[in-house]
Design an enzyme around this catalytic site. Structure first.
Site, PDB file in Angstrom:
ATOM      1  CE  LYS A  48      -1.736  -3.655   2.970  1.00 36.87           C
ATOM      2  NZ  LYS A  48      -1.931  -4.970   2.323  1.00 36.87           N
ATOM      3  CE1 TYR A  92      -4.301  -2.018   5.407  1.00 35.80           C
ATOM      4  CE2 TYR A  92      -3.214   0.006   4.708  1.00 35.80           C
ATOM      5  CZ  TYR A  92      -3.935  -1.135   4.406  1.00 35.80           C
ATOM      6  OH  TYR A  92      -4.283  -1.393   3.085  1.00 35.80           O
ATOM      7  CB  SER A 147      -0.862   0.020   1.262  1.00 40.72           C
ATOM      8  OG  SER A 147      -1.570   1.232   1.378  1.00 40.72           O
ATOM      9  CE1 TYR A 189     -11.402   5.232   7.381  1.00 41.19           C
ATOM     10  CE2 TYR A 189     -11.532   3.250   6.034  1.00 41.19           C
ATOM     11  CZ  TYR A 189     -11.326   3.854   7.253  1.00 41.19           C
ATOM     12  OH  TYR A 189     -11.027   3.083   8.353  1.00 41.19           O
TER      13      TYR A 189
HETATM   14  P1  NAP Z   1     -11.855  -5.922   0.710  1.00 42.41           P
HETATM   15  O1  NAP Z   1     -12.730  -5.503  -0.401  1.00 42.41           O
HETATM   16  O2  NAP Z   1     -12.228  -5.567   2.126  1.00 42.41           O
HETATM   17  O3  NAP Z   1     -11.624  -7.513   0.612  1.00 42.41           O
HETATM   18  C1  NAP Z   1     -10.823  -8.144   1.564  1.00 42.41           C
HETATM   19  C2  NAP Z   1     -10.611  -9.573   1.121  1.00 42.41           C
HETATM   20  O4  NAP Z   1      -9.684 -10.198   2.013  1.00 42.41           O
HETATM   21  C3  NAP Z   1     -11.886 -10.404   1.165  1.00 42.41           C
HETATM   22  O5  NAP Z   1     -11.838 -11.334   0.120  1.00 42.41           O
HETATM   23  C4  NAP Z   1     -11.777 -11.121   2.514  1.00 42.41           C
HETATM   24  O6  NAP Z   1     -12.452 -12.361   2.558  1.00 42.41           O
HETATM   25  C5  NAP Z   1     -10.276 -11.377   2.541  1.00 42.41           C
HETATM   26  N1  NAP Z   1      -9.734 -11.630   3.882  1.00 42.41           N
HETATM   27  C6  NAP Z   1      -9.758 -10.829   4.975  1.00 42.41           C
HETATM   28  N2  NAP Z   1      -9.120 -11.416   5.998  1.00 42.41           N
HETATM   29  C7  NAP Z   1      -8.677 -12.615   5.534  1.00 42.41           C
HETATM   30  C8  NAP Z   1      -7.952 -13.691   6.116  1.00 42.41           C
HETATM   31  N3  NAP Z   1      -7.537 -13.659   7.387  1.00 42.41           N
HETATM   32  N4  NAP Z   1      -7.668 -14.768   5.336  1.00 42.41           N
HETATM   33  C9  NAP Z   1      -8.089 -14.832   4.052  1.00 42.41           C
HETATM   34  N5  NAP Z   1      -8.792 -13.853   3.454  1.00 42.41           N
HETATM   35  C10 NAP Z   1      -9.081 -12.761   4.195  1.00 42.41           C
HETATM   36  O7  NAP Z   1     -10.368  -5.353   0.549  1.00 42.41           O
HETATM   37  P2  NAP Z   1      -9.616  -4.666  -0.701  1.00 42.41           P
HETATM   38  O8  NAP Z   1      -9.810  -3.197  -0.604  1.00 42.41           O
HETATM   39  O9  NAP Z   1      -9.920  -5.385  -1.949  1.00 42.41           O
HETATM   40  O10 NAP Z   1      -8.105  -4.948  -0.258  1.00 42.41           O
HETATM   41  C11 NAP Z   1      -7.316  -5.976  -0.824  1.00 42.41           C
HETATM   42  C12 NAP Z   1      -5.862  -5.732  -0.453  1.00 42.41           C
HETATM   43  O11 NAP Z   1      -5.465  -4.460  -0.967  1.00 42.41           O
HETATM   44  C13 NAP Z   1      -5.607  -5.680   1.050  1.00 42.41           C
HETATM   45  O12 NAP Z   1      -4.363  -6.262   1.352  1.00 42.41           O
HETATM   46  C14 NAP Z   1      -5.558  -4.188   1.333  1.00 42.41           C
HETATM   47  O13 NAP Z   1      -4.822  -3.889   2.510  1.00 42.41           O
HETATM   48  C15 NAP Z   1      -4.894  -3.693   0.079  1.00 42.41           C
HETATM   49  N6  NAP Z   1      -5.109  -2.271  -0.213  1.00 42.41           N
HETATM   50  C16 NAP Z   1      -6.366  -1.773  -0.392  1.00 42.41           C
HETATM   51  C17 NAP Z   1      -6.528  -0.413  -0.683  1.00 42.41           C
HETATM   52  C18 NAP Z   1      -7.887   0.207  -0.881  1.00 42.41           C
HETATM   53  O14 NAP Z   1      -7.968   1.459  -0.964  1.00 42.41           O
HETATM   54  N7  NAP Z   1      -8.948  -0.574  -1.007  1.00 42.41           N
HETATM   55  C19 NAP Z   1      -5.398   0.425  -0.773  1.00 42.41           C
HETATM   56  C20 NAP Z   1      -4.135  -0.126  -0.582  1.00 42.41           C
HETATM   57  C21 NAP Z   1      -3.985  -1.475  -0.318  1.00 42.41           C
HETATM   58  P3  NAP Z   1     -14.037 -12.552   2.880  1.00 42.41           P
HETATM   59  O15 NAP Z   1     -14.808 -12.104   1.674  1.00 42.41           O
HETATM   60  O16 NAP Z   1     -14.142 -14.027   3.116  1.00 42.41           O
HETATM   61  O17 NAP Z   1     -14.341 -11.722   4.092  1.00 42.41           O
END
Ligand code: NAP
Length: 261
Positions: A161, A157, A144, A198
């Site tokens: 990261k 977090y 991130s 957010y």
């Molecule tokens: P999201 O929509 O909240 O989806 C999270 C995913 O992770 C879901 O599939 C969830 O599974 C799964 N998950 C959570 N805890 C888990 C665990 N312990 N074991 C296995 N699976 C797990 O998140 P996202 O925004 O797509 O984020 C994906 C990645 O990108 C993350 O690493 C996040 O930190 C990173 N990221 C996101 C952003 C952003 O702005 N969105 C920015 C920078 C980085 P379930 O469906 O089963 O709950």
């Protein structure tokens, strides 16, 4: 452009929703065979069912912070599809927003377990499977911009990261002897369930999202993941690829007379 992913086998953790779901879709469209993994069985089952229209996909429930789950995830993938070429270690949580001065050890540990232990376990198990099969595999982790710059009440977090960025470099070094490459995608703000509290709805004003003045969509991060997972970037390893619409490229302007915050 042929990305060389046809019939290759990929795991996407956190593949049920958001960025992981978009990455799974992108891999399927390239003809890869995909295992979507996530922590809640109902979530992973629903995703696998919906994605099945795009190609060969299996859903496996696994908690990336649990060693036995990640070992089983990779073993079942090899059982079902015969091998593993690509690991997308994407699963993540945003955790509670807490000032570091008030953060509990439980809040800290949960963040480290899902992000850092989870990424380590996914990288380790993928490398073991690729090494024993002689596959020149690719590992893509998801960091991130929060691992590069800091945000208030997100110290756990940000640290996790930043750790993933470093861990990815170490994977690149340790796994290179088996032809395995490891790279990291570091997204800025992306519209997913994680950020729904957010990011204002489309059309409403946004502040602080960067020079492009908008947040990203999951598909835009998935495209970067797809490139790093492909054979097209064979000379790239250990890199952290920032995909943030210019969120961190420009320092904020000084505003003369504005009160110090
Ligand atoms: P999201 O929509 O909240 O989806 C999270 C995913 O992770 C879901 O599939 C969830 O599974 C799964 N998950 C959570 N805890 C888990 C665990 N312990 N074991 C296995 N699976 C797990 O998140 P996202 O925004 O797509 O984020 C994906 C990645 O990108 C993350 O690493 C996040 O930190 C990173 N990221 C996101 C952003 C952003 O702005 N969105 C920015 C920078 C980085 P379930 O469906 O089963 O709950």
């Amino acid at each position: 452009m042929d990305l060389g992913l046809k019939d290759q086998v990929a795991i996407v953790t956190g593949g049920s929703r958001g960025i992981g779901r978009a990455a799974a879709e992108a891999l399927l469209r390239e003809g890869a065979k995909v295992v979507v993994a996530s922590v809640r069985p109902a979530s992973v089952e629903a995703a696998a069912k919906e994605l099945s229209a795009l190609g060969a996909v299996e859903g496996i429930a696994a908690d990336v912070s649990v060693e036995a789950d990640v070992v089983r995830l990779v073993a079942e993938t090899v059982d079902r599809f015969g091998r593993l070429d690509v690991m997308i270690a994407n699963a993540g949580i945003d955790g509670d927003a807490v000032n570091l001065a008030d953060m509990t050890v439980a809040q800290w540990d949960e963040m480290m377990a899902v992000h850092l232990r989870g990424t380590f376990l996914c990288g380790r198990e993928a490398a073991r499977a690729m090494r024993s099969a002689g596959r020149r595999g690719r590992i893509v982790t998801v960091g991130s911009v929060s691992g590069i710059e800091s945000e208030a009440s997100g110290g756990h977090y940000c640290a996790a990261k930043a750790g993933i960025h470093g861990l990815t470099r170490s994977m690149a070094v340790d796994f290179a002897k088996w032809g395995i490459r490891a790279n990291c995608v570091a997204p800025g703000w992306v519209r997913t369930d994680m950020t729904v509290d957010y990011i204002p709805p489309p059309g409403e004003p946004l502040v602080g999202c960067g020079v492009m003045d908008r947040v990203g969509e999951p598909e835009e991060i998935a495209n970067a993941i797809l490139f790093l997972a492909s054979e097209s970037c064979g000379f790239l390893t250990g890199e952290t690829f920032v995909v943030d619409g210019g969120q961190i490229v420009a320092a904020p302007d000084l505003e003369p007379g504005a009160p110090a915050t």
